[in-house]
Scaffold this motif. Structure first.
Motif, PDB file in Angstrom:
ATOM      1  N   PRO A   1      17.112 -10.874  12.468  1.00 11.85           N
ATOM      2  CA  PRO A   1      16.434 -12.265  12.810  1.00 11.85           C
ATOM      3  C   PRO A   1      16.879 -12.465  14.193  1.00 11.85           C
ATOM      4  CG  PRO A   1      17.916 -12.377  11.147  1.00 11.85           C
ATOM      5  CD  PRO A   1      17.763 -10.876  11.297  1.00 11.85           C
ATOM      6  N   GLU A   2      18.025 -11.913  14.742  1.00  8.43           N
ATOM      7  CA  GLU A   2      18.367 -12.194  16.080  1.00  8.43           C
ATOM      8  C   GLU A   2      17.986 -11.364  17.023  1.00  8.43           C
ATOM      9  OE1 GLU A   2      22.880 -13.021  16.611  1.00  8.43           O
ATOM     10  OE2 GLU A   2      22.695 -13.178  14.506  1.00  8.43           O
ATOM     11  N   HIS A   3      17.680 -10.126  16.979  1.00  5.01           N
ATOM     12  CA  HIS A   3      17.605  -9.058  17.805  1.00  5.01           C
ATOM     13  C   HIS A   3      16.373  -8.161  17.778  1.00  5.01           C
ATOM     14  CE1 HIS A   3      21.893  -9.559  17.718  1.00  5.01           C
ATOM     15  NE2 HIS A   3      21.718  -9.835  19.193  1.00  5.01           N
ATOM     16  N   ALA A   4      15.723  -8.375  16.617  1.00  2.00           N
ATOM     17  CA  ALA A   4      14.318  -7.452  16.384  1.00  2.00           C
ATOM     18  C   ALA A   4      13.282  -7.664  17.191  1.00  2.00           C
ATOM     19  CB  ALA A   4      13.706  -7.873  14.832  1.00  2.00           C
ATOM     20  N   THR A   5      12.601  -6.739  17.798  1.00  2.71           N
ATOM     21  CA  THR A   5      11.459  -6.849  18.804  1.00  2.71           C
ATOM     22  C   THR A   5      10.179  -6.220  18.276  1.00  2.71           C
ATOM     23  OG1 THR A   5      12.183  -4.796  19.909  1.00  2.71           O
ATOM     24  CG2 THR A   5      13.157  -6.891  20.709  1.00  2.71           C
ATOM     25  N   GLN A   6       9.131  -6.749  18.551  1.00  2.00           N
ATOM     26  CA  GLN A   6       7.987  -6.129  18.222  1.00  2.00           C
ATOM     27  C   GLN A   6       7.553  -5.268  19.434  1.00  2.00           C
ATOM     28  OE1 GLN A   6       6.329  -6.128  15.105  1.00  2.00           O
ATOM     29  NE2 GLN A   6       8.032  -7.229  14.538  1.00  2.00           N
ATOM     30  N   PRO A   7       7.270  -3.743  19.157  1.00  2.00           N
ATOM     31  CA  PRO A   7       6.786  -3.138  20.265  1.00  2.00           C
ATOM     32  C   PRO A   7       5.383  -3.383  20.912  1.00  2.00           C
ATOM     33  CG  PRO A   7       7.286  -1.837  18.309  1.00  2.00           C
ATOM     34  CD  PRO A   7       7.383  -3.173  18.011  1.00  2.00           C
ATOM     35  N   LYS A   8       5.300  -3.320  22.074  1.00  2.00           N
ATOM     36  CA  LYS A   8       3.828  -3.736  22.781  1.00  2.00           C
ATOM     37  C   LYS A   8       2.836  -2.709  22.561  1.00  2.00           C
ATOM     38  CE  LYS A   8       6.230  -7.338  25.787  1.00  2.00           C
ATOM     39  NZ  LYS A   8       7.371  -7.081  25.299  1.00  2.00           N
ATOM     40  N   ARG A   9       3.445  -1.447  22.747  1.00  2.00           N
ATOM     41  CA  ARG A   9       2.620  -0.209  22.739  1.00  2.00           C
ATOM     42  C   ARG A   9       2.591   0.174  21.150  1.00  2.00           C
ATOM     43  NH1 ARG A   9       4.170   3.794  27.419  1.00  2.00           N
ATOM     44  NH2 ARG A   9       3.389   2.821  29.282  1.00  2.00           N
ATOM     45  N   ASN A  10       1.364   0.543  20.853  1.00  2.00           N
ATOM     46  CA  ASN A  10       1.041   1.352  19.447  1.00  2.00           C
ATOM     47  C   ASN A  10       1.484   0.272  18.534  1.00  2.00           C
ATOM     48  OD1 ASN A  10       0.002   3.166  17.749  1.00  2.00           O
ATOM     49  ND2 ASN A  10       1.533   4.651  18.138  1.00  2.00           N
ATOM     50  N   SER A  11       1.172  -1.134  18.641  1.00  2.00           N
ATOM     51  CA  SER A  11       1.727  -2.144  17.728  1.00  2.00           C
ATOM     52  C   SER A  11       0.825  -1.959  16.674  1.00  2.00           C
ATOM     53  CB  SER A  11       1.353  -3.486  18.220  1.00  2.00           C
ATOM     54  OG  SER A  11       0.228  -3.701  18.689  1.00  2.00           O
ATOM     55  N   GLU A  12      -0.080  -1.286  16.335  1.00  2.00           N
ATOM     56  CA  GLU A  12      -1.058  -1.351  15.257  1.00  2.00           C
ATOM     57  C   GLU A  12      -0.307  -0.224  14.276  1.00  2.00           C
ATOM     58  OE1 GLU A  12      -2.551   1.537  18.156  1.00  2.00           O
ATOM     59  OE2 GLU A  12      -2.215  -0.485  18.154  1.00  2.00           O
ATOM     60  N   TYR A  13       0.560   0.748  14.857  1.00  2.00           N
ATOM     61  CA  TYR A  13       1.313   1.576  13.861  1.00  2.00           C
ATOM     62  C   TYR A  13       2.732   1.096  13.764  1.00  2.00           C
ATOM     63  CZ  TYR A  13       4.257   5.431  12.743  1.00  2.00           C
ATOM     64  OH  TYR A  13       5.276   6.264  11.854  1.00  2.00           O
ATOM     65  N   TRP A  14       3.416   0.495  14.810  1.00  2.00           N
ATOM     66  CA  TRP A  14       4.789   0.004  14.481  1.00  2.00           C
ATOM     67  C   TRP A  14       4.885  -1.398  13.589  1.00  2.00           C
ATOM     68  CZ3 TRP A  14       8.335   3.153  14.617  1.00  2.00           C
ATOM     69  CH2 TRP A  14       8.516   4.228  15.420  1.00  2.00           C
ATOM     70  N   GLY A  15       3.961  -2.177  13.923  1.00  2.00           N
ATOM     71  CA  GLY A  15       3.846  -3.384  12.836  1.00  2.00           C
ATOM     72  C   GLY A  15       4.049  -3.165  11.510  1.00  2.00           C
ATOM     73  N   PRO A  16       3.083  -2.478  10.990  1.00  2.00           N
ATOM     74  CA  PRO A  16       3.167  -2.248   9.518  1.00  2.00           C
ATOM     75  C   PRO A  16       4.307  -1.412   9.207  1.00  2.00           C
ATOM     76  CG  PRO A  16       0.893  -2.033  10.467  1.00  2.00           C
ATOM     77  CD  PRO A  16       2.016  -2.091  11.615  1.00  2.00           C
ATOM     78  N   LYS A  17       4.675  -0.573  10.143  1.00  2.00           N
ATOM     79  CA  LYS A  17       5.906   0.449   9.706  1.00  2.00           C
ATOM     80  C   LYS A  17       7.219  -0.418   9.706  1.00  2.00           C
ATOM     81  CE  LYS A  17       8.950   3.873   9.837  1.00  2.00           C
ATOM     82  NZ  LYS A  17       9.401   4.514   8.750  1.00  2.00           N
ATOM     83  N   LEU A  18       7.480  -1.065  10.473  1.00  2.00           N
ATOM     84  CA  LEU A  18       8.651  -2.144  10.552  1.00  2.00           C
ATOM     85  C   LEU A  18       8.555  -2.927   9.305  1.00  2.00           C
ATOM     86  CD1 LEU A  18       9.064  -2.709  14.549  1.00  2.00           C
ATOM     87  CD2 LEU A  18      10.209  -0.806  12.937  1.00  2.00           C
ATOM     88  N   ALA A  19       7.514  -3.699   8.954  1.00  2.01           N
ATOM     89  CA  ALA A  19       7.216  -4.542   7.812  1.00  2.01           C
ATOM     90  C   ALA A  19       7.443  -3.684   6.653  1.00  2.01           C
ATOM     91  CB  ALA A  19       5.912  -5.015   7.914  1.00  2.01           C
ATOM     92  N   ALA A  20       7.092  -2.492   6.390  1.00  3.21           N
ATOM     93  CA  ALA A  20       7.434  -1.709   5.259  1.00  3.21           C
ATOM     94  C   ALA A  20       8.850  -1.343   5.163  1.00  3.21           C
ATOM     95  CB  ALA A  20       6.626  -0.417   5.312  1.00  3.21           C
ATOM     96  N   ASN A  21       9.554  -1.439   6.315  1.00  5.23           N
ATOM     97  CA  ASN A  21      11.080  -0.999   6.199  1.00  5.23           C
ATOM     98  C   ASN A  21      11.817  -1.965   5.872  1.00  5.23           C
ATOM     99  OD1 ASN A  21      10.695   1.636   7.537  1.00  5.23           O
ATOM    100  ND2 ASN A  21      11.647   0.729   9.413  1.00  5.23           N
ATOM    101  N   ILE A  22      11.331  -3.439   6.099  1.00  2.54           N
ATOM    102  CA  ILE A  22      11.893  -4.592   5.413  1.00  2.54           C
ATOM    103  C   ILE A  22      11.723  -4.823   3.987  1.00  2.54           C
ATOM    104  CG2 ILE A  22      11.949  -7.162   5.743  1.00  2.54           C
ATOM    105  CD1 ILE A  22      11.290  -6.584   8.809  1.00  2.54           C
ATOM    106  N   ALA A  23      10.296  -4.426   3.587  1.00  5.22           N
ATOM    107  CA  ALA A  23      10.084  -4.499   2.126  1.00  5.22           C
ATOM    108  C   ALA A  23      10.840  -3.598   1.371  1.00  5.22           C
ATOM    109  CB  ALA A  23       8.492  -4.473   2.174  1.00  5.22           C
ATOM    110  N   ARG A  24      10.788  -2.285   1.756  1.00  9.68           N
ATOM    111  CA  ARG A  24      11.555  -1.172   1.169  1.00  9.68           C
ATOM    112  C   ARG A  24      13.210  -1.424   0.957  1.00  9.68           C
ATOM    113  NH1 ARG A  24      10.125   2.886   3.819  1.00  9.68           N
ATOM    114  NH2 ARG A  24      11.693   2.741   5.365  1.00  9.68           N
ATOM    115  N   ASP A  25      13.873  -2.236   1.965  1.00  9.40           N
ATOM    116  CA  ASP A  25      15.060  -2.947   1.883  1.00  9.40           C
ATOM    117  C   ASP A  25      15.170  -3.828   0.893  1.00  9.40           C
ATOM    118  OD1 ASP A  25      15.763  -1.466   4.173  1.00  9.40           O
ATOM    119  OD2 ASP A  25      15.777  -2.999   5.524  1.00  9.40           O
TER     120      ASP A  25
END
Length: 138
Positions: free
Chosen positions: A76-100
Motif C-alpha cells: 500500500p505504500e510503495h506499489a506502482t502500476q507499470p505504465k508500459r504493457n499495463s494490460e498485461y501487468w495490471g491483471p498479473k499483479l492483481a492475481a498475485n495479490i489474490a493468490r496471496d
C-alpha cells in the motif's frame, strides 16, 4: 524479440534477474533469526499437495513467514502500476495479490499461522515480531 510481458530486451533481462528466493530482505531477516538461535526451513511448502512455498517456515510451531516484494505483492505504500504493457501487468499483479490471500486462507485452514511482512520493513523489526510470535507457540 521480447516476450509478451516485456516491452524491450532491457526490460526482459531486468525482470528475469529478479530472485524468487534469497532476496536481500529475506537474507537479512534470516541472519537475525539464526543469530537468535532459531532454526527454520527456507523456501518450503508446508501444506502437502499445495504448490505454495513460504520464505521462512518454523515447522514445529507451524508458522509460515512471507517477506513480500512491494511491486509484486501490492504494498500500500510503495506499489506502482507499470505504465508500459499495463494490460498485461495490471491483471498479473492483481492475481498475485489474490493468490496471496488464497494462500493465507489455505495455510490457516491447514493449521498454520501466516506472518507477512513487506520488503521495506526493517529486518530487526521483522525478526523481533517473528520471535515474539514464536514465543507464543512454543
Amino acid at each position: 524479440m521480447p516476450d509478451s510481458w516485456a516491452t524491450s530486451e532491457g526490460t526482459r533481462r531486468s525482470m528475469l534477474a529478479n530472485k524468487r528466493r534469497d532476496t536481500t530482505s529475506e537474507l537479512a531477516v534470516r541472519q537475525l533469526l539464526h543469530s537468535r538461535g532459531l532454526r527454520y526451513r527456507v523456501d518450503f511448502a508446508p501444506v502437502p499437495g499445495l504448490r505454495r512455498r513460504a520464505d521462512i517456515v518454523f515447522t514445529r510451531a507451524r508458522i509460515a513467514v512471507f517477506i513480500d516484494g512491494c511491486f509484486w505483492h501490492g504494498c500500500p505504500e510503495h506499489a506502482t502500476q507499470p505504465k508500459r504493457n499495463s494490460e498485461y501487468w495490471g491483471p498479473k499483479l492483481a492475481a498475485n495479490i489474490a493468490r496471496d490471500r488464497d494462500t493465507d486462507r489455505r495455510f490457516e485452514e491447514a493449521g498454520w499461522r501466516v506472518l507477512r511482512y513487506w520488503e521495506h520493513e526493517a529486518p530487526e523489526s521483522v525478526a523481533m515480531a517473528v520471535t515474539t510470535a514464536l514465543r507464543g507457540t512454543l
